[in-house]
Design a protein around this motif. Structure first.
Motif, mmCIF file in Angstrom:
data_model
loop_
_atom_site.group_PDB
_atom_site.id
_atom_site.type_symbol
_atom_site.label_atom_id
_atom_site.label_comp_id
_atom_site.label_asym_id
_atom_site.label_seq_id
_atom_site.Cartn_x
_atom_site.Cartn_y
_atom_site.Cartn_z
ATOM 1 N N VAL A 1 50.697 44.386 31.688
ATOM 2 C CA VAL A 1 50.871 44.644 33.107
ATOM 3 C C VAL A 1 51.451 43.409 33.798
ATOM 4 O O VAL A 1 52.372 43.520 34.596
ATOM 5 C CB VAL A 1 49.536 45.072 33.757
ATOM 6 N N ASN A 2 50.903 42.249 33.481
ATOM 7 C CA ASN A 2 51.395 41.034 34.139
ATOM 8 C C ASN A 2 52.824 40.701 33.737
ATOM 9 O O ASN A 2 53.601 40.247 34.573
ATOM 10 C CB ASN A 2 50.448 39.865 33.864
ATOM 11 N N PHE A 32 42.537 51.580 35.517
ATOM 12 C CA PHE A 32 43.557 50.731 34.911
ATOM 13 C C PHE A 32 44.953 51.274 35.158
ATOM 14 O O PHE A 32 45.926 50.516 35.129
ATOM 15 C CB PHE A 32 43.305 50.577 33.407
ATOM 16 N N LEU A 33 45.038 52.555 35.429
ATOM 17 C CA LEU A 33 46.347 53.159 35.667
ATOM 18 C C LEU A 33 46.902 52.825 37.052
ATOM 19 O O LEU A 33 48.119 52.863 37.251
ATOM 20 C CB LEU A 33 46.282 54.668 35.479
ATOM 21 N N ALA A 34 46.047 52.493 38.000
ATOM 22 C CA ALA A 34 46.515 52.187 39.355
ATOM 23 C C ALA A 34 47.588 51.099 39.364
ATOM 24 O O ALA A 34 48.622 51.265 40.023
ATOM 25 C CB ALA A 34 45.334 51.821 40.262
ATOM 26 N N PRO A 35 47.408 49.983 38.646
ATOM 27 C CA PRO A 35 48.477 48.976 38.620
ATOM 28 C C PRO A 35 49.774 49.491 37.984
ATOM 29 O O PRO A 35 50.860 49.093 38.400
ATOM 30 C CB PRO A 35 47.897 47.826 37.792
ATOM 31 N N ILE A 49 43.847 56.900 43.857
ATOM 32 C CA ILE A 49 42.911 56.216 42.956
ATOM 33 C C ILE A 49 42.084 55.201 43.724
ATOM 34 O O ILE A 49 40.854 55.137 43.570
ATOM 35 C CB ILE A 49 43.672 55.543 41.791
ATOM 36 N N MET A 50 42.739 54.409 44.551
ATOM 37 C CA MET A 50 42.017 53.352 45.260
ATOM 38 C C MET A 50 41.065 53.924 46.306
ATOM 39 O O MET A 50 40.006 53.346 46.556
ATOM 40 C CB MET A 50 42.995 52.353 45.869
ATOM 41 N N LYS A 51 41.410 55.054 46.916
ATOM 42 C CA LYS A 51 40.484 55.687 47.862
ATOM 43 C C LYS A 51 39.220 56.131 47.136
ATOM 44 O O LYS A 51 38.114 55.923 47.624
ATOM 45 C CB LYS A 51 41.139 56.883 48.554
ATOM 46 N N GLN A 62 39.431 44.553 47.930
ATOM 47 C CA GLN A 62 39.765 43.161 47.617
ATOM 48 C C GLN A 62 40.821 43.094 46.524
ATOM 49 O O GLN A 62 41.750 42.294 46.594
ATOM 50 C CB GLN A 62 38.505 42.412 47.184
ATOM 51 N N GLU A 63 40.709 43.960 45.538
ATOM 52 C CA GLU A 63 41.694 44.003 44.457
ATOM 53 C C GLU A 63 43.084 44.302 45.020
ATOM 54 O O GLU A 63 44.067 43.642 44.673
ATOM 55 C CB GLU A 63 41.296 45.080 43.445
ATOM 56 N N VAL A 64 43.163 45.282 45.908
ATOM 57 C CA VAL A 64 44.445 45.644 46.516
ATOM 58 C C VAL A 64 45.003 44.483 47.332
ATOM 59 O O VAL A 64 46.198 44.216 47.319
ATOM 60 C CB VAL A 64 44.308 46.910 47.398
ATOM 61 N N MET A 65 44.129 43.777 48.039
ATOM 62 C CA MET A 65 44.583 42.701 48.918
ATOM 63 C C MET A 65 44.982 41.440 48.150
ATOM 64 O O MET A 65 45.797 40.662 48.631
ATOM 65 C CB MET A 65 43.496 42.354 49.938
ATOM 66 N N GLU A 66 44.416 41.226 46.967
ATOM 67 C CA GLU A 66 44.637 39.956 46.274
ATOM 68 C C GLU A 66 45.571 40.021 45.074
ATOM 69 O O GLU A 66 46.267 39.057 44.789
ATOM 70 C CB GLU A 66 43.290 39.379 45.834
ATOM 71 N N TRP A 67 45.576 41.109 44.342
ATOM 72 C CA TRP A 67 46.352 41.155 43.104
ATOM 73 C C TRP A 67 47.821 41.397 43.427
ATOM 74 O O TRP A 67 48.183 42.380 44.081
ATOM 75 C CB TRP A 67 45.816 42.235 42.181
ATOM 76 N N PRO A 68 48.703 40.510 42.976
ATOM 77 C CA PRO A 68 50.140 40.643 43.280
ATOM 78 C C PRO A 68 50.761 41.969 42.830
ATOM 79 O O PRO A 68 51.755 42.393 43.401
ATOM 80 C CB PRO A 68 50.781 39.467 42.534
ATOM 81 N N VAL A 69 50.165 42.628 41.854
ATOM 82 C CA VAL A 69 50.722 43.901 41.389
ATOM 83 C C VAL A 69 50.736 44.941 42.509
ATOM 84 O O VAL A 69 51.546 45.867 42.504
ATOM 85 C CB VAL A 69 49.962 44.423 40.138
#
Length: 131
Positions: A1-2, A32-35, A49-51, A62-69
């Protein structure tokens, strides 16, 4: 992913897709599929998925706000709606299957400040004020 993310940020979208296509994602969990959906630009699916995840575990925000993906998701109307809904605390919208409405003009000044802080954190601004 990265690695796929690096290719995408370099403008090498075809290489990003190639990396993603090399793996069979069918056995992976939805979390894991969201990214993967985010990298492919399927922001509606990311939002769904995130909802679901946010209903069970607020760390999804927090994951949505911080992870660059999720950077492109955050900048898309679906991502902005997700962020605004969670920040404004309107849990009813999290239960809907359709995309929530963006409420950036919230009357509650605290919510506006929190939304601005979260956007600043997403942009990497130091001391953004979000805790």
């Amino acid at each position: 992913v990265n690695l796929a993310l690096v290719y995408k940020r370099m403008g090498r979208v075809e290489d990003c897709e190639k990396v993603l296509d090399e793996r069979d994602w069918s056995s992976y969990s939805e979390d894991f599929l969201a990214p993967i959906y985010a990298l492919r630009g399927d922001y509606v699916e990311v939002g769904k998925i995130m909802k679901k995840r946010a209903r069970k575990d607020r760390s999804a925000v927090q994951e949505v706000m911080e992870w660059p993906v999720y950077e492109d998701f955050r900048n898309d109307t679906v991502g902005k709606a997700f962020i605004a809904t969670v920040v404004n605390g309107n849990g009813a919208d999290l239960e809907q299957d359709e995309n929530p409405k963006i409420n950036i003009n919230a009357k509650d000044e605290c919510c506006k400040k929190r939304l601005i802080s979260l956007y600043n954190c997403a942009l990497g601004v130091r001391n953004c004020g979000a805790n």
